[in-house]
Design an enzyme around this catalytic site. Structure first.
Site, mmCIF file in Angstrom:
data_model
loop_
_atom_site.group_PDB
_atom_site.id
_atom_site.type_symbol
_atom_site.label_atom_id
_atom_site.label_comp_id
_atom_site.label_asym_id
_atom_site.label_seq_id
_atom_site.Cartn_x
_atom_site.Cartn_y
_atom_site.Cartn_z
ATOM 1 N N GLU A 23 3.609 -4.773 12.538
ATOM 2 C CA GLU A 23 2.592 -3.734 12.375
ATOM 3 C C GLU A 23 1.512 -4.335 11.485
ATOM 4 O O GLU A 23 1.721 -4.527 10.291
ATOM 5 C CB GLU A 23 3.259 -2.517 11.728
ATOM 6 C CG GLU A 23 2.568 -1.231 12.093
ATOM 7 C CD GLU A 23 1.604 -0.810 11.040
ATOM 8 O OE1 GLU A 23 0.444 -1.280 11.101
ATOM 9 O OE2 GLU A 23 1.986 -0.034 10.168
ATOM 10 N N CYS A 37 -3.292 1.384 6.709
ATOM 11 C CA CYS A 37 -3.504 0.668 7.975
ATOM 12 C C CYS A 37 -4.098 1.572 9.049
ATOM 13 O O CYS A 37 -4.867 1.133 9.885
ATOM 14 C CB CYS A 37 -2.208 0.048 8.458
ATOM 15 S SG CYS A 37 -0.869 1.231 8.543
ATOM 16 N N ASN A 54 0.807 -1.231 0.000
ATOM 17 C CA ASN A 54 0.000 0.000 0.000
ATOM 18 C C ASN A 54 0.842 1.284 0.000
ATOM 19 O O ASN A 54 0.490 2.263 -0.639
ATOM 20 C CB ASN A 54 -1.016 -0.009 1.138
ATOM 21 C CG ASN A 54 -0.395 -0.205 2.490
ATOM 22 O OD1 ASN A 54 0.756 -0.631 2.612
ATOM 23 N ND2 ASN A 54 -1.145 0.100 3.531
ATOM 24 N N GLU A 66 7.522 1.988 15.874
ATOM 25 C CA GLU A 66 8.316 2.547 14.794
ATOM 26 C C GLU A 66 8.191 4.064 14.883
ATOM 27 O O GLU A 66 7.373 4.585 15.618
ATOM 28 C CB GLU A 66 7.784 2.033 13.464
ATOM 29 C CG GLU A 66 7.698 0.506 13.509
ATOM 30 C CD GLU A 66 7.594 -0.119 12.157
ATOM 31 O OE1 GLU A 66 8.586 -0.045 11.423
ATOM 32 O OE2 GLU A 66 6.543 -0.653 11.862
HETATM 33 P P1 NAD Z 1 0.195 -9.837 3.454
HETATM 34 O O1 NAD Z 1 0.345 -9.887 4.901
HETATM 35 O O2 NAD Z 1 -0.257 -11.052 2.736
HETATM 36 O O3 NAD Z 1 1.591 -9.415 2.738
HETATM 37 C C1 NAD Z 1 2.470 -8.442 3.259
HETATM 38 C C2 NAD Z 1 3.894 -8.828 2.872
HETATM 39 O O4 NAD Z 1 4.237 -10.101 3.428
HETATM 40 C C3 NAD Z 1 4.120 -8.971 1.373
HETATM 41 O O5 NAD Z 1 5.426 -8.533 1.068
HETATM 42 C C4 NAD Z 1 3.984 -10.455 1.164
HETATM 43 O O6 NAD Z 1 4.620 -10.924 -0.017
HETATM 44 C C5 NAD Z 1 4.671 -10.996 2.389
HETATM 45 N N1 NAD Z 1 4.271 -12.352 2.782
HETATM 46 C C6 NAD Z 1 3.099 -12.979 2.535
HETATM 47 N N2 NAD Z 1 3.091 -14.200 3.112
HETATM 48 C C7 NAD Z 1 4.283 -14.355 3.731
HETATM 49 C C8 NAD Z 1 4.867 -15.385 4.531
HETATM 50 N N3 NAD Z 1 4.211 -16.518 4.783
HETATM 51 N N4 NAD Z 1 6.097 -15.181 5.033
HETATM 52 C C9 NAD Z 1 6.758 -14.035 4.809
HETATM 53 N N5 NAD Z 1 6.276 -13.018 4.048
HETATM 54 C C10 NAD Z 1 5.043 -13.175 3.524
HETATM 55 O O7 NAD Z 1 -0.736 -8.652 3.175
HETATM 56 P P2 NAD Z 1 -1.397 -8.261 1.791
HETATM 57 O O8 NAD Z 1 -2.244 -9.336 1.208
HETATM 58 O O9 NAD Z 1 -0.325 -7.708 0.935
HETATM 59 O O10 NAD Z 1 -2.341 -7.111 2.329
HETATM 60 C C11 NAD Z 1 -3.604 -7.451 2.812
HETATM 61 C C12 NAD Z 1 -3.794 -7.028 4.231
HETATM 62 O O11 NAD Z 1 -2.587 -6.656 4.912
HETATM 63 C C13 NAD Z 1 -4.643 -5.785 4.325
HETATM 64 O O12 NAD Z 1 -5.994 -6.069 4.226
HETATM 65 C C14 NAD Z 1 -4.258 -5.267 5.679
HETATM 66 O O13 NAD Z 1 -4.966 -5.942 6.671
HETATM 67 C C15 NAD Z 1 -2.860 -5.647 5.856
HETATM 68 N N6 NAD Z 1 -1.964 -4.521 5.633
HETATM 69 C C16 NAD Z 1 -1.558 -3.821 6.714
HETATM 70 C C17 NAD Z 1 -0.710 -2.767 6.550
HETATM 71 C C18 NAD Z 1 -0.201 -2.005 7.691
HETATM 72 O O14 NAD Z 1 0.426 -0.983 7.491
HETATM 73 N N7 NAD Z 1 -0.373 -2.459 8.907
HETATM 74 C C19 NAD Z 1 -0.290 -2.424 5.302
HETATM 75 C C20 NAD Z 1 -0.712 -3.162 4.208
HETATM 76 C C21 NAD Z 1 -1.527 -4.234 4.402
#
Ligand code: NAD
Length: 482
Positions: A250, A284, A153, A462
């Protein structure tokens, strides 16, 4: 922008590189659903090369006088500001956000490097009195290699939030952007070398879940910063447990925005409209859960709906008010929530579905949506939608507002709007969230404010000087000289 020339290689040991296997994935423009470049898809072999490169560079980097790190981090910030247009175009194309918002992201990224440049030579220890014949002091030493796993995002901004303090505290870094968007992070690593960062100190591997899993379970890393979803955060914590490395998590939020009748309703409505437009509310911290004092409900909903109806949607590069959501998957996820809301009796005051405009038909555009009468405890009121949807729930008393605000598994930010200081402080001290924002949701200089979650929003702080605790370990030295 010359999209066909965008370099999709990753960055290891100071060099652009494809993955050893030759595997790739497409980078998709969410405004058109068309691929605009091909990115390297890293596997565990590439991750191992990146971690080995970071390990090799770490000792040299950690051995430098801190003041040299100050200069390099400041130069990274300076180059980011100089190349603001280039980075903003890349981010806008990759994520879909309006160009102006992407420019703000580049400025914020530069701000992180400036802030942490300012503290890189002030990572102080302390001295502890033990009586005559003894001295005792602490050293705050780097952890080693910090893995930075970043969501789609705000790729550049969130990567900088973790990487700048990691480097300031003399760690090396391997970053892993999301498969959906993260080309700006690779470009940042390249720019850091141009700014004087030694090759290998900051590496980037690109790919999705498997690449992230290979990095988080690699025995050569010493720390993980993760921003993303709760299930992935749990998987990463388990991987970290196997190697006994600390994690900073986070994990998003479902932030309430509590609006009392005595508030400046015009300003609160303007702020809520901005929440929708800002990255299509894929943020987020977005205060998407409106809690309205019942007596202010009709007036506030009316004011907000008027503003929402003026929002122009379009391709990020054309600088509209609001862009598409990042991917087809995310669009379908948000549409699924809208269907669930309709079944639960919520009513759409504005929007409510995918855009029907012909010129937006190919992209992942969802209308800015205001849902009224969202029942307390319903799916829409409980789960993070992560799309341009605001929900409205009403309350009758301060106690009820606090109970609703605290009634989800998340606890990232709470917004409060009132002119009554006593009411504001009563709520601020009772809510379970890492930040509280009263009568404004954003402020210049927020990089200095500690940021992180309560409950399932995660842990670790952070931003601000609190972030240094994530990236250092304390050594105590006791000397008997008597
Ligand atoms: P996600 O948690 O699937 O992915 C985030 C990151 O983690 C990506 O780089 C992804 O490739 C990596 N990842 C995925 N599975 C992994 C694993 N098993 N081990 C290590 N790395 C892994 O999130 P998403 O699908 O990209 O986003 C969806 C949700 O994430 C949103 O609906 C929101 O809830 C959350 N989100 C939170 C923030 C925040 O700032 N807190 C930001 C973006 C997304």
């Amino acid at each position: 922008m010359q999209t066909q020339n965008i370099d999709g290689r990753m960055f290891i040991a100071g060099q652009r590189t494809w993955s050893r296997s030759g595997a790739t994935l497409d980078a998709i423009d969410p405004a058109t659903a068309a691929a605009f470049t091909t990115m390297a898809l890293a596997d565990s072999t590439d991750v191992d090369t990146a971690v080995t490169s970071a390990r090799a560079a770490f000792e040299g980097w950690a051995g430098l006088p801190p003041v040299r790190r100050v200069r390099i981090l400041n130069r990274i910030a300076g180059l980011l500001r100089e190349r603001r247009a280039e980075f903003a175009e890349l981010e806008s194309l990759d994520v879909g956000k309006p160009l102006k918002q992407a420019e703000d992201d580049v400025a914020a990224a530069a701000g992180y490097f400036e802030f942490f440049a300012g503290v890189a030579d002030k990572v102080f220890g302390s001295s502890i009195p033990l009586g005559r014949g003894f001295v005792d002091f602490t050293l705050r030493e780097p952890l080693g290699v910090s893995a930075q796993i970043v969501p789609w995002n705000y790729p550049l901004r969130l990567a900088s939030r973790g990487i700048a303090p990691a480097l300031a505290c003399a760690n090396a870094v391997v970053a892993k952007p999301a498969a959906e968007a993260g080309l700006s992070i690779v470009r940042l690593a390249e720019l850091a070398v141009e700014a004087g960062l030694p090759a290998g100190v900051f590496n980037v591997v690109t790919g999705g879940r498997e690449t992230g899993a290979a990095l988080s379970s690699h025995p050569g890393i010493n720390h993980i910063t993760f921003t993303g979803s709760v299930p992935t955060g749990i998987a990463i914590m388990k991987a970290a447990a196997d190697n006994v490395v600390p994690v900073t998590l986070e994990l998003g939020g479902k932030s309430p925005n509590i609006i009392f009748e005595d508030a400046d309703l015009e300003r609160a409505a303007a702020s809520s409209a901005t929440t929708l437009m800002q990255n299509s509310a894929q943020t987020c911290t977005a205060p998407t859960r409106l809690l309205l004092e019942r007596s202010a409900h009709d007036r506030f909903v009316d004011l907000l709906a008027q503003r929402i109806r003026t929002i122009r949607m379009g391709r990020g590069l054309d600088n509209p008010d609001m862009g598409p959501v990042v991917s087809e998957r995310q669009m379908n996820r948000v549409l699924g929530y809208l269907d669930a809301g309709a079944k639960d009796g919520a009513t759409a005051v504005t929007g409510g579905g995918r855009s029907t405009a012909r010129e937006l038909a190919h992209g992942y555009f969802i209308e800015p949506t205001l849902l009224d009468h969202v029942a307390r405890g319903s799916v829409l009121e409980q789960e993070e939608i992560f799309g341009p949807v605001l929900t409205v729930t009403t309350f009758e008393s301060v106690d009820e507002a606090i109970a609703i605000a605290n009634g989800t598994p998340y606890g990232l930010v709470t917004g409060i709007w009132t002119r009554d200081l006593s009411k504001a402080l009563t709520v601020a001290t009772a809510v379970k969230s890492g930040q509280v924002r009263v009568n404004a949701y954003s402020v210049e200089g927020s990089i200095g404010l500690p940021f992180g979650g309560y409950k399932r929003s995660g842990f670790g702080r952070e931003q601000g000087v609190e972030a240094l605790a994530n990236y250092t370990q304390v050594k105590n030295v006791m000397i008997n000289f008597g």
